[in-house]
Design an enzyme around this catalytic site. Structure first.
Site, PDB file in Angstrom:
ATOM      1  N   GLY A 103     -13.063  -1.637 -31.157  1.00 52.61           N
ATOM      2  CA  GLY A 103     -13.990  -1.072 -30.173  1.00 52.61           C
ATOM      3  C   GLY A 103     -13.244  -0.314 -29.090  1.00 52.61           C
ATOM      4  O   GLY A 103     -13.676   0.760 -28.656  1.00 52.61           O
ATOM      5  N   ARG A 131     -21.543  -2.477 -33.694  1.00 47.71           N
ATOM      6  CA  ARG A 131     -21.414  -2.615 -32.243  1.00 47.71           C
ATOM      7  C   ARG A 131     -22.060  -1.445 -31.498  1.00 47.71           C
ATOM      8  O   ARG A 131     -22.074  -0.319 -31.984  1.00 47.71           O
ATOM      9  CB  ARG A 131     -19.927  -2.772 -31.874  1.00 47.71           C
ATOM     10  CG  ARG A 131     -19.364  -4.032 -32.499  1.00 47.71           C
ATOM     11  CD  ARG A 131     -17.916  -4.237 -32.206  1.00 47.71           C
ATOM     12  NE  ARG A 131     -17.673  -4.468 -30.777  1.00 47.71           N
ATOM     13  CZ  ARG A 131     -16.463  -4.591 -30.251  1.00 47.71           C
ATOM     14  NH1 ARG A 131     -15.396  -4.484 -31.034  1.00 47.71           N
ATOM     15  NH2 ARG A 131     -16.317  -4.816 -28.970  1.00 47.71           N
ATOM     16  N   SER A 189     -17.591  -3.275 -17.872  1.00 50.71           N
ATOM     17  CA  SER A 189     -16.880  -2.970 -19.102  1.00 50.71           C
ATOM     18  C   SER A 189     -15.788  -1.944 -18.837  1.00 50.71           C
ATOM     19  O   SER A 189     -16.061  -0.810 -18.428  1.00 50.71           O
ATOM     20  CB  SER A 189     -17.853  -2.426 -20.157  1.00 50.71           C
ATOM     21  OG  SER A 189     -17.133  -1.758 -21.182  1.00 50.71           O
ATOM     22  N   GLN A 234     -14.148  -0.571 -21.049  1.00 53.23           N
ATOM     23  CA  GLN A 234     -14.255   0.473 -22.070  1.00 53.23           C
ATOM     24  C   GLN A 234     -15.173   1.591 -21.600  1.00 53.23           C
ATOM     25  O   GLN A 234     -14.873   2.767 -21.786  1.00 53.23           O
ATOM     26  CB  GLN A 234     -14.739  -0.131 -23.387  1.00 53.23           C
ATOM     27  CG  GLN A 234     -13.734  -1.129 -23.955  1.00 53.23           C
ATOM     28  CD  GLN A 234     -14.154  -1.734 -25.267  1.00 53.23           C
ATOM     29  OE1 GLN A 234     -15.240  -1.448 -25.770  1.00 53.23           O
ATOM     30  NE2 GLN A 234     -13.312  -2.572 -25.824  1.00 53.23           N
ATOM     31  N   ASP A 272     -12.195 -12.024 -23.386  1.00 56.67           N
ATOM     32  CA  ASP A 272     -11.754 -12.242 -24.768  1.00 56.67           C
ATOM     33  C   ASP A 272     -11.247 -13.665 -25.007  1.00 56.67           C
ATOM     34  O   ASP A 272     -10.882 -14.013 -26.142  1.00 56.67           O
ATOM     35  CB  ASP A 272     -10.651 -11.244 -25.125  1.00 56.67           C
ATOM     36  CG  ASP A 272     -11.187  -9.810 -25.169  1.00 56.67           C
ATOM     37  OD1 ASP A 272     -12.387  -9.628 -25.441  1.00 56.67           O
ATOM     38  OD2 ASP A 272     -10.398  -8.873 -24.925  1.00 56.67           O
ATOM     39  N   LYS A 292     -19.127  -8.340 -29.269  1.00 57.11           N
ATOM     40  CA  LYS A 292     -17.694  -8.183 -29.552  1.00 57.11           C
ATOM     41  C   LYS A 292     -17.515  -7.994 -31.066  1.00 57.11           C
ATOM     42  O   LYS A 292     -18.462  -7.630 -31.752  1.00 57.11           O
ATOM     43  CB  LYS A 292     -16.921  -9.387 -29.014  1.00 57.11           C
ATOM     44  CG  LYS A 292     -16.950  -9.470 -27.486  1.00 57.11           C
ATOM     45  CD  LYS A 292     -16.262  -8.273 -26.849  1.00 57.11           C
ATOM     46  CE  LYS A 292     -16.389  -8.285 -25.335  1.00 57.11           C
ATOM     47  NZ  LYS A 292     -15.926  -7.039 -24.731  1.00 57.11           N
TER      48      LYS A 292
HETATM   49  C1  S3P Z   1     -10.947  -3.876 -23.366  1.00 59.03           C
HETATM   50  C2  S3P Z   1     -12.072  -4.200 -22.674  1.00 59.03           C
HETATM   51  C3  S3P Z   1     -12.940  -5.345 -23.014  1.00 59.03           C
HETATM   52  C4  S3P Z   1     -12.270  -6.289 -24.009  1.00 59.03           C
HETATM   53  C5  S3P Z   1     -11.537  -5.562 -25.092  1.00 59.03           C
HETATM   54  C6  S3P Z   1     -10.471  -4.675 -24.509  1.00 59.03           C
HETATM   55  C7  S3P Z   1     -10.153  -2.705 -22.938  1.00 59.03           C
HETATM   56  O1  S3P Z   1     -14.131  -4.841 -23.586  1.00 59.03           O
HETATM   57  O2  S3P Z   1     -13.218  -7.157 -24.562  1.00 59.03           O
HETATM   58  O3  S3P Z   1     -10.930  -6.470 -25.993  1.00 59.03           O
HETATM   59  O4  S3P Z   1      -8.984  -2.557 -23.364  1.00 59.03           O
HETATM   60  O5  S3P Z   1     -10.670  -1.900 -22.147  1.00 59.03           O
HETATM   61  P1  S3P Z   1     -15.384  -4.365 -22.665  1.00 59.03           P
HETATM   62  O6  S3P Z   1     -14.896  -3.301 -21.802  1.00 59.03           O
HETATM   63  O7  S3P Z   1     -16.394  -3.834 -23.632  1.00 59.03           O
HETATM   64  O8  S3P Z   1     -15.840  -5.606 -21.961  1.00 59.03           O
END
Ligand code: S3P
Length: 449
Positions: free
Chosen positions: A105, A133, A179, A181, A332, A359
């Site tokens: 993801g 997802r 988030s 991400q 995580d 997830k």
């Molecule tokens: C991550 C953000 C998290 C985490 C993922 C890594 C990242 O996800 O669960 O394993 O590197 O930005 P979310 O931003 O969707 O919470």
């Protein structure tokens, strides 16, 4: 052959059984979040980026492949040492192949952001887990910035085609969930926009993108917003210059030997170079509240990321309540915390876990099922997980991993201290984040068969 067929072919059963004290020193692999970002920013910079300690797991290798397909030169120069020659902000070339992110993801969503600011078209795809997802949360802000997505799956799911914006617009965006991400995708698209792109988050998520953008020469200002939030403002169209990146050990991978050392009687394990960015240390805070003996030493920092050596000794744990506000800093780590909770005396309540449902698997259900099949009472009440710890775990169950590396590793950790062995149905996905998990745990004294 797709990635998922490949992983299914390699599906391997494994059992962990009650082991003698774990002892010794180890370094878990490089941080996954930082590894993805180092490759992506290296690809968007002018000049050479040299990375040491890169995580060479499948997720990160897929991002490396995508950076090559987008025109960057990415080469491995030694063990965990990589060099990237970038194309400059907004300089990605039209890829000739679909970008396949496998199980990841993070790789997929961050690269969507970077592509959204370039006048190119790219197809994004992934394995069966990633295809389930949600991507709408990323596409919504990217479309506000001028990109266009057409997805064949419901709710914007993969596979999808993304047309980057010719003239990306800077936006002010309030993320609907905490988030990193989503935040990172907007900031990476904002690199190509003129003016200031602002992301506001109600709860701070991991800030590796902000720290690394600064390290590569971008102007980015992060301020507190309310009690726990952040307002992050990036000035667009910077010249990013290649940089040196030292990737610290991944605290989310360290979580497995940490919990294993706490629950296996007599253990004394030291883990070096573990990243201790405060937005990633919720698990350590929680374990200490439970009575864990975890000592930090050799504290140092690189490129704004602090790290330390952790010495973990077996400890009697007690149940605690983990507040929802802590979730972003340990998102995580809940599956392995739930294992620790099973071995604790008393009830542990983990609040506000709705994000676990989206997830690599529905981690809330998968975690509860992992505990139950091994004789631990676990209940889900709306988005809270409640675990009844009884000081020991019966074990004897076979855990369904659902293409989720963290469920597989958590179950194996549980088996190292449970009365009867614990099996997992598929260890193949461990290679996405921690390829040497089994040999490293064996070197500390863990028994698998
Ligand atoms: C991550 C953000 C998290 C985490 C993922 C890594 C990242 O996800 O669960 O394993 O590197 O930005 P979310 O931003 O969707 O919470």
């Amino acid at each position: 052959m797709t990635h998922s067929d490949h992983a299914a072919d390699l599906a391997t059963l494994l059992q962990a059984r009650s082991s003698g004290p774990l002892s010794g020193k180890a370094r878990v692999p490089g941080d996954k979040s930082i590894s993805h970002r180092a490759l992506i920013l290296g690809a968007l910079a002018v000049g050479e980026t040299r990375i040491s300690g890169l995580l060479e797991g499948e997720d990160v290798l897929n991002t490396a492949k995508a950076m090559r397909a987008l025109g960057a030169r990415v080469e491995r120069s030694g063990d965990f040492a990589w060099s990237v020659r970038g194309v400059g902000v907004a300089g990605f070339a039209q890829p000739q192949v679909p970008l396949d992110f496998g199980n990841s993801g993070t790789g997929c969503r961050l690269v969507m952001g970077a592509v959204a600011g370039c006048p190119i078209t790219a197809i994004f795809d992934g394995d069966a887990s990633l295809r389930r997802r949600p991507m709408r949360r990323i596409l919504d802000p990217l479309e506000l910035m001028g990109a266009k997505a057409s997805a064949s799956g419901e709710g914007g799911r993969l596979p999808l085609t993304l047309n980057g914006a010719r003239d990306p617009l800077p936006i002010l965006y309030r993320t609907p969930v905490a988030s990193a991400q989503i935040k990172s995708a907007v900031l990476l698209a904002g690199l190509a926009a003129p003016g200031v792109t602002t992301v506001i988050e109600a709860e701070a998520s991991r800030d590796h993108t902000e720290l690394m953008l600064r390290h590569f020469g971008a102007r980015i200002v992060s301020k507190m917003e309310g009690t726990n939030g952040r307002n992050i403002a990036l000035t667009g169209q910077p010249e990013l210059h290649g940089a040196e990146v030292v990737v610290p050990a991944d605290p989310s991978s360290a979580a497995f030997p940490v919990v294993a050392a706490l629950i296996v009687e007599g253990s004394d394990v030291t883990l070096s170079d573990v990243m201790t960015n405060p937005l990633r240390t919720g698990l350590l805070t929680t374990l200490r509240e439970m009575g864990a003996s975890i000592e930090e030493s050799h504290v140092r920092g690189d490129a704004g990321e602090p790290m330390a050596q952790l010495r973990v000794r077996a400890s009697k744990l007690r149940g605690v309540e983990v507040p929802a506000a802590r979730a972003p800093s340990m998102i995580d780590e809940y599956p392995v915390l739930a294992v620790a909770a099973g071995f604790a005396e008393g009830t542990t309540i983990m609040r506000g876990l709705q994000e676990l449902r989206v997830k690599e698997s529905d981690r809330l259900e998968a975690t509860a099922a992992m505990l139950r099949v091994n004789g631990v009472r676990a209940e889900i009440s709306s988005n809270d997980l409640i675990v009844e710890g009884r000081g020991h775990v019966e074990g004897g169950g076979l855990v369904a991993t659902h293409m989720d590396h963290r469920i597989a590793m958590s179950a194996l950790v549980m088996g190292l201290a449970s009365d009867k062995p614990v099996g997992v149905d598929d260890t193949a996905f461990i290679a996405t984040s921690f390829p040497d998990f089994i040999p490293m745990m064996r070197s500390l004294g863990a028994e698998f068969a």
